[in-house]
Design an enzyme around this catalytic site. Sequence first.
Site, PDB file in Angstrom:
ATOM      1  N   ASP A  27       0.755  -1.126  -0.030  1.00 23.65           N
ATOM      2  CA  ASP A  27       0.237   0.061   0.014  1.00 23.65           C
ATOM      3  C   ASP A  27       0.874   1.236  -0.021  1.00 23.65           C
ATOM      4  OD1 ASP A  27      -2.731   1.181   0.420  1.00 23.65           O
ATOM      5  OD2 ASP A  27      -1.502   1.955   2.071  1.00 23.65           O
TER       6      ASP A  27
ATOM      7  N   GLU B 175       0.826  -0.606  -5.142  1.00 24.76           N
ATOM      8  CA  GLU B 175      -0.337   0.380  -5.291  1.00 24.76           C
ATOM      9  C   GLU B 175       0.513   1.864  -5.397  1.00 24.76           C
ATOM     10  OE1 GLU B 175      -2.823   3.596  -4.249  1.00 24.76           O
ATOM     11  OE2 GLU B 175      -1.696   2.767  -2.597  1.00 24.76           O
TER      12      GLU B 175
END
EC number: 2.4.1.18
Length: 627
Positions: free
Chosen positions: A304, A356
């Site tokens: 993330d 991401e």
Amino acid sequence: MVLEETIADQGYLFNTGQSFESFGFLGCHVQADNKTAFNVWAPNARIVSVVGDFNDWRDSELTKVGTTGIWHGDFDGVNSGDLYKFAITGPDGKRNLKIDPYATQFEKKPGDAALVPAISKHKWHDGLWLGRRKRSNPDCRPLNIYEVHLGSWKRHVDDTYYTYSEMADELIPYVKKMGYSHIELMPIMEHLLDASWGYQQLGYFAATSRFGTLDDFLDFVDKCHLANIGVIVDWVPGHFIRNYDALYKYDGTPTFEYQDENRANNSRWGAWNFDLGKSQVHSFLISSAMYWLGKCHIDGLRVDAVSNMLYLDYDEGKEGQTNKLGDNRNLEGIEFLQLLNTVIHKKYPNALMIAEESSAYAGVTDPVEKNGLGFDYKWNLGWMHDTLEFFEMDPLYRSDHFNLLTFAFVYMNNEKFILPFSHDEVVHGKKSLMHKMPGDRYNQFANLRTMMTYLMTFPGKKLTFMGSEWGQFLEWRDWSQLEWVDLDDPMNQKMQQFTKKLNQIYHDQRSMWEQDYVIEGLNYTNTDDAKNSTMGFIRQGKSKRQFTIAAFNFVPVERKNYRIGVPFTGEYELLLNTEDESLGGTWTRLQTHFLADKTPYKGQPASFTVTLPAMGALLIKPIKSRG
């Protein structure tokens, strides 16, 4: 009993950033002599004790091991399931209760004490899955990911959570039936705040106790693999929960976070940034990744907020920050990510490391030896935003904004992309995918079917968020289950059947995934028809006779005698018409076979004509080809 010399040796590796399985000695461990060892890194602490159920929450002091910064103690009378914390007195003399950073299970929220681990009773049964994974190249395999938030996929009537065991009984068969290859779990590492969705993590080695025990989670992963479904878990190495009893100023000084509070503070997400230049943080975070991939048999990590680790000025209020070279890159963060992927791929070469990353940083999926970051895949957020903007638009204006679709063709081979319609796009007032679509209810479904077909045929692996597969109208709410009641409506039922069929086509047609990341994988046959808002291209497999034709009509005007150029003369058959009545459309009679003659068209030596449905798409494959 753990020998001090062993701890000193392990501590050396930990302090030099080379202890990549530090969970083997740090934390709480039951010993062969029935004593329980507690080891914790708190280099600047004056006193460290363990307190818990086993000592009536009174201090049992640990001993500092040489200059390692690690404190150690062995104790009798400790039972599995006992709650505990570390009591740490910092250089200023203040005593604070802190979590165990290496705990493998915590008590249920709102508490955050760790549990003394029980001996695991789980036995793995996924050897066949792991063997196949080891022998396969994911680039040349179908990767169709179903993104799930466990707390809101389904809940009981009294609004309590499903357990990992109940999820195994219901989620796995559903995913299997729908034809997805992988489940991606939004962070299941322990976290306190439900509204953080798990992205403000407390426990980097602990599956959340919301849904059961560690063994329950391992059983879930095992059952996924037995059903030939991979498991990917979101992981957050850039920042951690702000709570003062967690990692922040762990030993009374900045320990896991940057010394500079401005760099440590993540104002955008209300968290603290890890000091990615610190060798001990390297050992801690890479050990966390290794734990999930090794001990838990996870197939991949979706990392993330990579952009936050790549840039010094990514957060609000940090504009203008530069490095020693005068630019805005976080050199420490870049080196950490390169080390992370190098270590992971050395031990687990077939683990999927997915970034991401929301900027245009070059080389995210390039090998580290070529100065890339070394990820396997990167989410294509540019494609996602442009595609959604195009489909949200009134069809009347789409011809003027056709570049929103065609621009992605320019850079689609720059990285190895995953195309995501993720949770971030269906929350906080952004509306569900279904609700984004223009027009009345019928046209919304027609647009959604066409957009999902576009997703599945465009080069790159796939990800969709739960509920999108049947066109849930309400945007996602983390505090309640999906609107399963929607499936009482025939339109939603047909949308679900459409997704199931589309997933099956994707799985069966090698041309739709075999060459995602090479230019030979796509032939442009009609991608410049902005005036009519139509598009056609061919997904090409490794065999020249193996290909899938995709034709799209992005406006509600039927196109008769629409010509499609193909490589060979011969017979072709229909794979999918998005306007098939059984899938929610209006066509009761379908043209299922086509004959290509020698009429050249759009650079192809042969062609045939079709009726291209209004606001629809066709997928066609060759049966017998000549030439």
